[in-house]
Scaffold this motif. Structure first.
Motif, PDB file in Angstrom:
ATOM      1  N   ILE A   9      -5.774  -9.103   4.231  1.00  0.00           N
ATOM      2  CA  ILE A   9      -5.582  -8.075   5.258  1.00  0.00           C
ATOM      3  C   ILE A   9      -4.316  -8.369   6.061  1.00  0.00           C
ATOM      4  CG2 ILE A   9      -6.548  -7.124   7.398  1.00  0.00           C
ATOM      5  CD1 ILE A   9      -7.900  -6.098   4.884  1.00  0.00           C
ATOM      6  N   TYR A  10      -4.115  -9.622   6.462  1.00  0.00           N
ATOM      7  CA  TYR A  10      -2.922 -10.008   7.219  1.00  0.00           C
ATOM      8  C   TYR A  10      -1.664  -9.749   6.385  1.00  0.00           C
ATOM      9  CZ  TYR A  10       0.538 -12.931   9.506  1.00  0.00           C
ATOM     10  OH  TYR A  10       1.682 -13.395  10.101  1.00  0.00           O
ATOM     11  N   HIS A  11      -1.703 -10.115   5.120  1.00  0.00           N
ATOM     12  CA  HIS A  11      -0.541  -9.924   4.241  1.00  0.00           C
ATOM     13  C   HIS A  11      -0.212  -8.444   4.105  1.00  0.00           C
ATOM     14  CE1 HIS A  11       2.268 -10.501   0.972  1.00  0.00           C
ATOM     15  NE2 HIS A  11       1.585  -9.628   0.252  1.00  0.00           N
ATOM     16  N   LEU A  12      -1.239  -7.598   3.928  1.00  0.00           N
ATOM     17  CA  LEU A  12      -0.988  -6.165   3.780  1.00  0.00           C
ATOM     18  C   LEU A  12      -0.426  -5.553   5.066  1.00  0.00           C
ATOM     19  CD1 LEU A  12      -4.115  -5.095   1.695  1.00  0.00           C
ATOM     20  CD2 LEU A  12      -1.742  -5.329   0.913  1.00  0.00           C
ATOM     21  N   ARG A  13      -0.926  -5.985   6.218  1.00  0.00           N
ATOM     22  CA  ARG A  13      -0.393  -5.470   7.494  1.00  0.00           C
ATOM     23  C   ARG A  13       1.066  -5.880   7.682  1.00  0.00           C
ATOM     24  NH1 ARG A  13      -5.377  -6.548  11.656  1.00  0.00           N
ATOM     25  NH2 ARG A  13      -6.692  -4.857  10.888  1.00  0.00           N
ATOM     26  N   MET A  14       1.390  -7.125   7.365  1.00  0.00           N
ATOM     27  CA  MET A  14       2.773  -7.582   7.515  1.00  0.00           C
ATOM     28  C   MET A  14       3.683  -6.858   6.529  1.00  0.00           C
ATOM     29  SD  MET A  14       2.681  -9.441  10.081  1.00  0.00           S
ATOM     30  CE  MET A  14       4.359  -9.931  10.084  1.00  0.00           C
ATOM     31  N   LYS A  40       7.933  -2.884   5.901  1.00  0.00           N
ATOM     32  CA  LYS A  40       8.389  -1.647   5.269  1.00  0.00           C
ATOM     33  C   LYS A  40       8.826  -0.638   6.324  1.00  0.00           C
ATOM     34  CE  LYS A  40       6.947   1.897   1.997  1.00  0.00           C
ATOM     35  NZ  LYS A  40       5.850   2.386   1.157  1.00  0.00           N
ATOM     36  N   THR A  41       8.030  -0.475   7.397  1.00  0.00           N
ATOM     37  CA  THR A  41       8.411   0.468   8.453  1.00  0.00           C
ATOM     38  C   THR A  41       9.675   0.009   9.166  1.00  0.00           C
ATOM     39  OG1 THR A  41       6.921  -0.596  10.019  1.00  0.00           O
ATOM     40  CG2 THR A  41       6.085   1.335   8.838  1.00  0.00           C
ATOM     41  N   GLN A  42       9.834  -1.292   9.379  1.00  0.00           N
ATOM     42  CA  GLN A  42      11.054  -1.795  10.013  1.00  0.00           C
ATOM     43  C   GLN A  42      12.264  -1.551   9.118  1.00  0.00           C
ATOM     44  OE1 GLN A  42      10.199  -5.879  10.897  1.00  0.00           O
ATOM     45  NE2 GLN A  42       9.292  -5.392  12.894  1.00  0.00           N
ATOM     46  N   ARG A  43      12.091  -1.723   7.823  1.00  0.00           N
ATOM     47  CA  ARG A  43      13.189  -1.497   6.891  1.00  0.00           C
ATOM     48  C   ARG A  43      13.581  -0.023   6.890  1.00  0.00           C
ATOM     49  NH1 ARG A  43      11.179  -2.235   1.790  1.00  0.00           N
ATOM     50  NH2 ARG A  43      10.399  -4.242   2.457  1.00  0.00           N
ATOM     51  N   LEU A  44      12.583   0.870   6.928  1.00  0.00           N
ATOM     52  CA  LEU A  44      12.872   2.303   6.957  1.00  0.00           C
ATOM     53  C   LEU A  44      13.557   2.698   8.258  1.00  0.00           C
ATOM     54  CD1 LEU A  44       9.648   3.801   5.350  1.00  0.00           C
ATOM     55  CD2 LEU A  44      11.920   3.620   4.340  1.00  0.00           C
ATOM     56  N   GLN A  45      13.179   2.082   9.368  1.00  0.00           N
ATOM     57  CA  GLN A  45      13.807   2.401  10.649  1.00  0.00           C
ATOM     58  C   GLN A  45      15.261   1.946  10.679  1.00  0.00           C
ATOM     59  OE1 GLN A  45      11.340   0.681  13.633  1.00  0.00           O
ATOM     60  NE2 GLN A  45       9.856   2.361  13.588  1.00  0.00           N
ATOM     61  N   THR A  46      15.577   0.842  10.068  1.00  0.00           N
ATOM     62  CA  THR A  46      16.964   0.369  10.066  1.00  0.00           C
ATOM     63  C   THR A  46      17.820   1.192   9.103  1.00  0.00           C
ATOM     64  OG1 THR A  46      16.427  -1.311   8.408  1.00  0.00           O
ATOM     65  CG2 THR A  46      16.383  -1.969  10.727  1.00  0.00           C
TER      66      THR A  46
END
Length: 137
Positions: free
Chosen positions: A70-75, A80-86
């Motif tokens: 669960i921790y791995h999937l959340r990270m 992924k969202t941080q990469r898309l934002q950049t």
């Protein structure tokens, strides 16, 4: 480092094996579990204590693996969202200049340390010297 980790795990397994071997009388004894709910009572068949301990160990491993996944999937999702934002272009650049005025830079607030130490003294350049330290002519 891998050899050190392997050595630690071998020592843990050896310690556990020695512990169980030296306490065979306890671990190989039978024990049954009982549950009394006032309106119903259940008693399990007799099990060896080593089997009960092994069951709890396996349950702990499964729970640990579940939490790790669960921790791995959340990270992974967060990265992924941080990469898309950049990768997105900045919307502020595309907006007309008259729509947004630049704000003046905010003054940083001075943090006063919070704590139980009554002798903590905060010295700021603008603060006047205490009365006891002022020199009178």
């Amino acid at each position: 480092m891998k050899k050190v980790k392997m050595g630690i795990w071998v020592a843990i397994v050896a310690f556990t094996a020695i512990f169980i071997y030296q306490n065979q009388q306890f671990f190989l004894a039978g024990q049954s579990l009982r549950l009394n709910l006032l309106f119903a009572e259940y008693q399990s068949p007799e099990w060896k204590i080593v089997m009960i301990c092994t069951g709890f160990f396996i349950a702990g491993l499964i729970l640990g693996i579940y939490l790790l996944v669960i921790y791995h999937l959340r990270m992974k999702k967060k990265r992924k969202t941080q990469r898309l934002q950049t990768d997105k272009p900045d919307e502020r650049i595309a907006a007309p200049e008259s729509a947004a005025k630049p704000e003046p830079p905010a003054k940083p607030e001075r943090a006063i340390p919070q704590g139980s130490d009554a002798k903590t003294v905060v010295i700021t350049p603008e603060a006047a010297a205490p009365v006891a330290e002022r020199q009178e002519p």
